[in-house]
Design an enzyme around this catalytic site. Structure first.
Site, PDB file in Angstrom:
ATOM      1  N   TYR A 187       0.853  -1.193   0.000  1.00  0.00           N
ATOM      2  CA  TYR A 187       0.000   0.000   0.000  1.00  0.00           C
ATOM      3  C   TYR A 187       0.887   1.240   0.000  1.00  0.00           C
ATOM      4  O   TYR A 187       1.830   1.331   0.791  1.00  0.00           O
ATOM      5  CB  TYR A 187      -0.908   0.037   1.238  1.00  0.00           C
TER       6      TYR A 187
ATOM      7  N   GLU B  73      -0.454   4.784  -0.701  1.00  0.00           N
ATOM      8  CA  GLU B  73      -1.251   5.982  -1.023  1.00  0.00           C
ATOM      9  C   GLU B  73      -0.404   7.234  -0.818  1.00  0.00           C
ATOM     10  O   GLU B  73       0.315   7.360   0.185  1.00  0.00           O
ATOM     11  CB  GLU B  73      -2.490   6.044  -0.139  1.00  0.00           C
TER      12      GLU B  73
ATOM     13  N   THR C 175      -2.718   5.097 -22.069  1.00  0.00           N
ATOM     14  CA  THR C 175      -2.527   3.769 -21.495  1.00  0.00           C
ATOM     15  C   THR C 175      -1.104   3.337 -21.800  1.00  0.00           C
ATOM     16  O   THR C 175      -0.473   3.836 -22.734  1.00  0.00           O
ATOM     17  CB  THR C 175      -3.504   2.745 -22.096  1.00  0.00           C
TER      18      THR C 175
ATOM     19  N   LYS D 124      -0.540  -0.428 -24.975  1.00  0.00           N
ATOM     20  CA  LYS D 124      -0.843  -0.565 -26.406  1.00  0.00           C
ATOM     21  C   LYS D 124       0.486  -0.617 -27.164  1.00  0.00           C
ATOM     22  O   LYS D 124       1.311  -1.466 -26.866  1.00  0.00           O
ATOM     23  CB  LYS D 124      -1.772   0.559 -26.849  1.00  0.00           C
TER      24      LYS D 124
ATOM     25  N   ARG E 224      -0.575  -3.306 -18.311  1.00  0.00           N
ATOM     26  CA  ARG E 224      -1.893  -2.679 -18.411  1.00  0.00           C
ATOM     27  C   ARG E 224      -1.963  -1.546 -17.389  1.00  0.00           C
ATOM     28  O   ARG E 224      -1.720  -1.770 -16.189  1.00  0.00           O
ATOM     29  CB  ARG E 224      -2.958  -3.741 -18.126  1.00  0.00           C
TER      30      ARG E 224
HETATM   31  N1  DSN Z   1     -10.467  -0.395 -25.521  1.00  0.00           N
HETATM   32  C1  DSN Z   1      -9.480   0.417 -26.173  1.00  0.00           C
HETATM   33  C2  DSN Z   1      -9.406   0.156 -27.624  1.00  0.00           C
HETATM   34  O1  DSN Z   1      -9.505  -1.003 -28.003  1.00  0.00           O
HETATM   35  O2  DSN Z   1      -9.243   1.058 -28.414  1.00  0.00           O
HETATM   36  C3  DSN Z   1      -9.705   1.857 -25.879  1.00  0.00           C
HETATM   37  O3  DSN Z   1      -9.921   2.030 -24.534  1.00  0.00           O
END
Ligand code: DSN
Length: 423
Positions: free
Chosen positions: A62, A64, A234, A237, A243
């Site tokens: 934890y 915070e 994010t 990607k 994630r």
């Molecule tokens: N879910 C993502 C996407 O596939 O583009 C965006 O949040």
């Protein structure tokens, strides 16, 4: 001989003994990834180093607050991870401030709204059916429920963002914040144009860079950082990290952003994920990653061209990024049918609305394909032609009679480019 420091976990043997049911899911998912073509534009195969960090005891802590200002004792080690990650993010993106704590892209966006906009105030953002995101004002999302969101879109003729419409709407509505960034827009976004419009009406400019930030990190496309007040994204990607979410902003907004992430929107940060983000940021600063990012784009362009040659129209005529949006209306197949048929043949992609789509979102007239995963696997432009042909055959396979044959060709292709090679 110096002794190696001991690392505890990930111990897959223990999972198999303790919980064979879930162990089976983990193995089957790995086999699914390895055995098919992964073309979801928002997914990638993160590195063993990131996975090791995610499977570490940092998950227990934890913490915070922020480094040096925590609400719990024992944070000295996780403080180091977060400080290293913050510095790497600032260096990689040339940003004045970075916050690595958002649990996801939606959380990062919620924090950006929290930092800059009061409930009921106006926000101008790209409409979801034209490629935006749920958090850009959808009525079923907090953004559409709590804020007065006005939407812009793309032109019908060339399917590019209509900057004149953005300017007109900004002048008419005087929004507190303007958002650019999308989930299904294959072209570059003119951040300087958005900055100019935001300045004219005195709005904050937020760039949701989730989809393309990995290309920015790899210097394959221009950066929004010099133009934006705040950039959210994010980390899983093209960027190929764990994630999670992240926020960059100008120093003048640092306090507001940090307070909006914690305590306004989140409690304890996920420190294994924060550390995993730091690992991914180091990887993304490498020359290898730069080669990867530009290959992602070259592959996506080749795939869009090859799909066009198969009679499947790329929206806007092609792509400048990692994804192509394909209009299937001339093929006479819906996006939902295409997703099901390609899935049966071992090709994973998603149905997607196209601009001015006559179909409801659950059916959709298009599919979205992306090249982050296949490029991580080592595929190049020559392989895109084969992928386009496999997609085309699967999409047209109305009775499913070809699915098994296509699947065996997919398996043969991916065998030469294994995701997570067997030891
Ligand atoms: N879910 C993502 C996407 O596939 O583009 C965006 O949040």
């Amino acid at each position: 001989m110096t002794q190696q420091p001991q690392f505890w976990g990930p111990d897959f043997g223990a999972l198999q003994t303790e919980d064979p049911e879930i162990a089976d899911v983990v193995v089957s998912e790995l086999e699914r990834l390895r055995g098919g073509l992964q073309l979801i534009a928002s997914e990638n195969f993160t590195s063993p180093a990131v996975l090791a960090t995610l499977g570490s005891t940092l998950s227990n802590k934890y913490a915070e607050g922020y480094p040096g200002r925590r609400y719990y004792g024992g944070c000295e080690e996780v403080d180091r991870a977060e400080l290293i990650g913050i510095q790497r993010a600032k260096d990689l993106f040339g940003a004045e401030h970075a916050n690595l704590q958002p649990h996801s892209g939606a959380s990062a966006n919620l924090a950006a709204y929290g930092a800059f906009v009061k409930p009921g105030e106006k926000v101008l953002a790209m409409s979801l059916p034209h490629g935006g995101h749920l958090t850009h004002g959808s009525k079923v999302n907090f953004s559409g429920k709590w804020f007065d969101v006005i939407s812009y879109g793309v032109r019908e003729d060339d399917e590019l963002i209509d900057y004149d419409q953005v300017r007109d709407l900004a002048r008419e509505h005087r929004p507190t914040m303007i958002i650019c960034g999308a989930t299904a827009y294959p072209r570059l976004i003119d951040f300087a144009a958005f900055r100019e419009i935001a300045d004219e009406v005195g709005a904050i400019l937020m760039v949701d860079a989730a989809h393309f930030v990995g290309l920015v990190a790899g210097k394959a496309i221009p950066s929004p950082v010099p133009h934006a007040d705040v950039v959210t994204f994010t980390t899983h990607k093209v960027l190929r990290g764990p994630r999670g979410g992240m926020i960059l902003c100008r120093e003048e907004h640092a306090k507001a952003v940090d307070k909006a992430v914690f305590p306004m929107m989140q409690g304890g940060p996920l420190m294994h994920s924060v550390a995993g983000k730091a690992v991914a940021l180091r990887e993304a600063a490498s020359a290898d990653f730069q080669r990867y990012a530009s290959q992602v784009v070259t592959n996506a362009q080749a795939l869009a061209d090859d799909l066009a040659a198969e009679g499947m129209r790329p929206v806007s005529g092609g792509t400048d990024t990692h994804l192509a949006l394909i209009d299937l209306q001339e093929v006479g197949v819906t996006g939902a049918e295409a997703e099901q048929r390609t899935g049966a043949a071992g090709i994973t992609l998603n149905k997607n609305a196209i601009p001015y789509d006559p179909q409801p979102p659950a059916v959709a007239s298009g599919i979205r394909v992306g090249t982050p995963c296949v490029t991580t696997q080592g595929m190049g432009t020559a392989d895109m032609k084969g992928i386009a042909s496999l997609i085309s055959r699967a999409v047209r396979d109305a009775d499913g009679s070809q699915a098994e044959k296509i699947r065996s060709e997919v398996e043969e292709l991916v065998r030469a480019f294994p995701a997570y090679p067997r030891g």
